[in-house]
Design a protein around this motif. Structure first.
Motif, mmCIF file in Angstrom:
data_model
loop_
_atom_site.group_PDB
_atom_site.id
_atom_site.type_symbol
_atom_site.label_atom_id
_atom_site.label_comp_id
_atom_site.label_asym_id
_atom_site.label_seq_id
_atom_site.Cartn_x
_atom_site.Cartn_y
_atom_site.Cartn_z
ATOM 1 N N GLN A 10 0.821 -1.183 0.000
ATOM 2 C CA GLN A 10 0.000 0.000 0.000
ATOM 3 C C GLN A 10 0.870 1.253 0.000
ATOM 4 O O GLN A 10 0.548 2.238 -0.632
ATOM 5 N N ILE A 41 -13.197 9.524 -0.655
ATOM 6 C CA ILE A 41 -13.363 8.132 -1.094
ATOM 7 C C ILE A 41 -12.585 7.170 -0.203
ATOM 8 O O ILE A 41 -12.375 6.017 -0.561
ATOM 9 N N GLY A 42 -12.172 7.643 0.957
ATOM 10 C CA GLY A 42 -11.693 6.698 1.964
ATOM 11 C C GLY A 42 -10.197 6.669 2.212
ATOM 12 O O GLY A 42 -9.680 5.681 2.720
ATOM 13 N N GLN A 56 -7.171 7.578 4.408
ATOM 14 C CA GLN A 56 -6.969 7.994 5.799
ATOM 15 C C GLN A 56 -6.059 9.221 5.869
ATOM 16 O O GLN A 56 -5.266 9.457 4.969
ATOM 17 N N ASN A 86 -23.750 14.842 2.484
ATOM 18 C CA ASN A 86 -22.441 14.740 3.136
ATOM 19 C C ASN A 86 -22.536 14.037 4.485
ATOM 20 O O ASN A 86 -21.635 13.288 4.875
ATOM 21 N N LEU A 99 -19.003 12.358 5.748
ATOM 22 C CA LEU A 99 -17.993 13.386 5.531
ATOM 23 C C LEU A 99 -18.122 14.459 6.589
ATOM 24 O O LEU A 99 -17.258 15.311 6.743
ATOM 25 N N ASP A 100 -19.221 14.417 7.302
ATOM 26 C CA ASP A 100 -19.497 15.432 8.298
ATOM 27 C C ASP A 100 -20.333 14.795 9.400
ATOM 28 O O ASP A 100 -20.895 13.716 9.210
ATOM 29 N N ASP A 138 -12.301 9.697 13.320
ATOM 30 C CA ASP A 138 -12.093 10.059 11.915
ATOM 31 C C ASP A 138 -11.641 8.847 11.107
ATOM 32 O O ASP A 138 -12.053 8.646 9.975
ATOM 33 N N GLU A 139 -10.791 8.032 11.738
ATOM 34 C CA GLU A 139 -10.280 6.859 11.017
ATOM 35 C C GLU A 139 -11.403 5.866 10.713
ATOM 36 O O GLU A 139 -11.482 5.309 9.619
ATOM 37 N N THR A 161 -13.569 7.256 7.969
ATOM 38 C CA THR A 161 -12.883 7.125 6.677
ATOM 39 C C THR A 161 -12.978 5.693 6.157
ATOM 40 O O THR A 161 -13.231 5.457 4.969
ATOM 41 N N SER A 162 -12.799 4.740 7.053
ATOM 42 C CA SER A 162 -12.894 3.334 6.641
ATOM 43 C C SER A 162 -14.309 3.004 6.180
ATOM 44 O O SER A 162 -14.500 2.253 5.217
ATOM 45 N N ARG A 189 -16.423 5.086 4.773
ATOM 46 C CA ARG A 189 -16.562 5.659 3.426
ATOM 47 C C ARG A 189 -15.915 4.766 2.382
ATOM 48 O O ARG A 189 -16.454 4.515 1.310
ATOM 49 N N ARG A 190 -14.733 4.283 2.737
ATOM 50 C CA ARG A 190 -13.965 3.491 1.781
ATOM 51 C C ARG A 190 -14.665 2.160 1.454
ATOM 52 O O ARG A 190 -14.749 1.756 0.301
ATOM 53 N N PHE A 201 -19.119 7.340 -3.718
ATOM 54 C CA PHE A 201 -19.470 8.735 -4.008
ATOM 55 C C PHE A 201 -19.430 9.000 -5.505
ATOM 56 O O PHE A 201 -18.486 8.619 -6.194
ATOM 57 N N PRO A 209 -9.493 2.868 -4.896
ATOM 58 C CA PRO A 209 -10.165 2.495 -3.639
ATOM 59 C C PRO A 209 -9.936 1.037 -3.257
ATOM 60 O O PRO A 209 -9.842 0.705 -2.078
ATOM 61 N N LEU A 248 -6.609 0.819 -1.721
ATOM 62 C CA LEU A 248 -6.725 1.388 -0.371
ATOM 63 C C LEU A 248 -7.240 0.344 0.595
ATOM 64 O O LEU A 248 -6.768 0.228 1.722
#
Ligand SMILES: Nc1ncnc2c1ncn2[C@@H]1O[C@H](COP(=O)(O)OP(=O)(O)O)[C@@H](O)[C@H]1O
Ligand SMILES: [Mg+2]
Lengths: 389, 229
Positions: A2, A298-299, A301, B58, B63-64, B83-84, B87-88, B90-91, B96, B116, B119
């Motif tokens: 990654q 889109i994810g 970190q 959002n 995102l918010d 936040d982490e 984010t995960s 969302r991923r 989106f 993605p 990721l």
């Protein structure tokens, strides 16, 4: 795996903005070259100085106390070391050897040429302790002399040549001395060494100009000094006692400081380079706010965004530092030729280690400069970043 | 389309208010919104400009976070997530689709779709699945290696949809997906979304101004001044 994705991002961005990346890299190159060349120069200087000094720092030098320079002119001073004082020194430093020395300068005639040189009067038995023979033999008997290396070269002296000292008689050169370099005790390179007895008679001088004590155990040099002082300077100061180790250390410390100073000047140019990296990284972040917003939404970190920018700084830093490291060897070469007329101090570990210092500092500075932009990028609010145009 | 007791809502707003504090006074972007979206729903959000549509989307997209009230996505309280974790989420679970496509300019079409997935999995050799997804978006093969700047709007949006789908998320969020496209291209994009909802069971929430586009949805939420009407 990654990681290499974000590394790829960094590489692509560096390539996309190749011109300003190039400018930042050039900045780092200059900084690294400056820091390394200065370091190499300073180190070569220290090496060159310590090489040209003959003394390893194992001598204690005793001179009569009288403004220090007393006794330099032949027979012209009352400030001399008497036989009694030499005896006192001998007793104080035993078993280390004490070498009493006559010294002065004299006008001489070699062939048809007149010249001036230093004359040292030494007991022939003491000569091997202080000096080495390059050619011919050690001094034996009163009618011989040994010539210093430079003196012999300048005056085309060979074993067997004759030197006439004005009014004092003629001496045959029995040997040429090995070049000794600059010393704190005696400097026979530009003079001759004669038998002490001959000197005594020729100049009608009983007492000595100086004495050298060779200390076997270097850790006892301070005690030796103290012992002499105690013997001779108890009531009033009769002699000045210095040890070559202290002088050597003082000189080397001074040059060490000079080289640190010049390296620090090189460091300043590296800081300037760091600021330029900071600057282009901030530009990069500002230009890519929207892209960062997309990546985050889109994810991606925070720490991944951070790594993209740190990689970018790292790439610039590594490229600049490595090129700078290579170029700095040429830089060190040029500066050595220019300032020292020799490169013999360039390819030694203590000089070359500056190349690694330079590269390490270059990469370190770049990473440090990338920290703030990377932090800034990773802490952008995703929505606001997305709305950014 | 109300929540039946047996079915678990995939997105649930409970008295959600979103306030943007601004120097000139607070802006209430969402005012006490409560709503539930079930898995497999296809929802259009309509309303005048500045009414809070994007804010709503959002929030759904993690995102918010709400100023007050609670928001559950897949049963989890978004406000309590780090936040982490957001984010995960969302991923892995949300796709989106943006009005401006928002492809990553440094990457080719195929790489944008791969991103993605890399990721998520860390595996950079995952080309097959990505090609498959891109193909299902009716994008010609020779465009796969093009950078976004070399693609038309419609092509970019296809790539963007492929990117949103590659991690197989349950939820697709589209903010005016056809807003920057001509009518013909827009309707073929809408056909793709409809197909994803019907055949793949994706939950789709879409903001639009166009009543013709809103027709594709099962239901339309109208929002005025931050309130659902
Ligand atoms: N990040 C923000 N900061 C301040 N105000 C915002 C922000 N995002 C949205 N707003 C305000 O909230 C309201 C709703 O915005 P938005 O949800 O974008 O509306 P829409 O998408 O329906 O046009 C608007 O008045 C807008 O100005
Ligand atoms: Mg909007």
């Amino acid at each position: 795996m990654q990681k290499s994705l974000f590394f790829d991002f960094a590489i692509r961005n560096v390539r996309l903005h190749w011109f300003r990346s190039l400018l930042a890299v050039i900045g780092i190159i200059i900084g690294v070259v400056a820091i390394v060349s200065m370091g190499i120069l300073g180190n070569s200087l220290v090496l060159a100085i310590s090489d040209s000094l003959s003394t390893v720092g194992d001598s204690v030098i005793i001179t009569p106390h009288a403004g220090g320079m007393g006794g330099m002119g032949i027979g012209g001073s009352d400030d001399l070391l008497t036989e009694r004082m030499i005896e006192q020194i001998r007793r104080a430093v035993a078993p280390d050897v004490t070498i009493p020395i006559y010294s002065g300068s004299a006008r001489m005639t070699i062939g048809t040429e007149d010249t001036v040189g230093v004359v040292y009067g030494l007991d022939p038995d003491d000569i091997p302790i202080l000096l080495e023979v390059e050619e011919g033999a050690l001094l034996k008997g009163e009618s011989g002399a040994m010539a210093g290396a430079k003196f012999a070269e300048d005056n085309e002296l060979k074993v067997g040549s004759r030197i006439t000292l004005k009014d004092k008689g003629s001496l045959r050169v029995v040997g040429i001395l090995k070049e000794r370099g600059m010393g704190f005790d005696i400097n026979p390179d530009y003079g001759i060494v004669v038998d002490g007895n001959w000197y005594q008679k020729a100049y009608n001088q009983q007492d000595y100009d100086m004495a050298i004590v060779k200390v076997k155990d270097l850790s006892r040099i301070e005690q030796t000094k103290d012992a002499i002082e105690k013997q001779l300077n108890r009531r009033e100061t009769e002699v000045d006692v210095i040890d070559t180790k202290a002088i050597l250390e003082t000189i080397l410390t001074a040059f060490g400081q000079i080289s640190t100073f010049t390296t620090a000047i090189g460091g300043i140019s590296l800081i300037v380079a760091g600021v330029s990296i900071l600057n282009i990284m901030m530009m990069s972040v500002t230009e890519r706010i929207k892209e960062i917003g997309v990546l985050r939404s889109i994810g991606t970190q925070r720490k991944e965004v951070r790594s993209i920018f740190l990689y970018e700084a790292l790439v610039l830093g590594v490229i600049g530092s490595v090129i700078g490291g290579v170029l700095s060897i040429f830089g060190g070469y040029a500066i050595s030729i220019l300032m020292l007329q020799t490169t013999e101090y360039l390819f030694v570990p203590s000089s070359l280690v500056y190349v690694f210092y330079g590269i390490a500092f270059g990469i370190g500075t770049s990473l440090l400069s990338g920290l703030y932009p990377a932090w800034k990028a990773s802490n952008l609010n995703p929505i606001e970043a997305l709305r950014h145009e | 389309m109300s929540t039946s007791p047996g079915e678990e809502a995939i997105i649930r707003f409970r008295d959600v208010t979103k306030i943007y504090p601004l120097p000139g006074g607070d802006v209430v972007a969402l005012d006490n919104v409560s709503l539930s979206i079930l898995p497999g729903d296809f929802i259009a959000i309509m309303g005048p400009s500045g009414s809070g549509k994007s804010t709503l989307l959002n929030l759904m997209g993690c995102l918010d976070t709400p100023t007050s009230g609670t928001l559950f996505i897949k049963g989890r309280d978004v406000g309590s997530m780090t936040d982490e974790e957001q984010t995960s989420l969302r991923r892995d679970h949300i796709g989106f689709i943006f009005q401006q496509f928002n492809l990553i300019p440094l990457l080719t079409a195929l790489e944008n779709v791969q991103y993605p997935l890399i990721l998520k999995t860390g595996d950079r050799t995952c080309t097959e699945r990505c090609i498959e997804v891109l193909k299902s978006m009716d994008l010609q093969d020779h465009l796969f290696s093009h950078k976004p700047s070399e693609l038309s709007g419609g092509q970019q949006q296809r790539v963007a949809i492929a990117r949103s789908l590659v991690n197989d998320p349950e939820i697709l969020l589209a903010d005016e997906p056809t807003g920057n496209l001509d009518t013909k291209t827009g309707s073929s994009i809408m056909d793709l979304l409809k197909d994803l909802n019907e055949r793949k069971g994706k939950t789709i929430i879409m903001v639009t101004h166009d009543p013709g586009v809103a027709k594709f949805a099962h239901r339309t939420i109208r929002i005025v001044d931050g309130k659902i009407s």
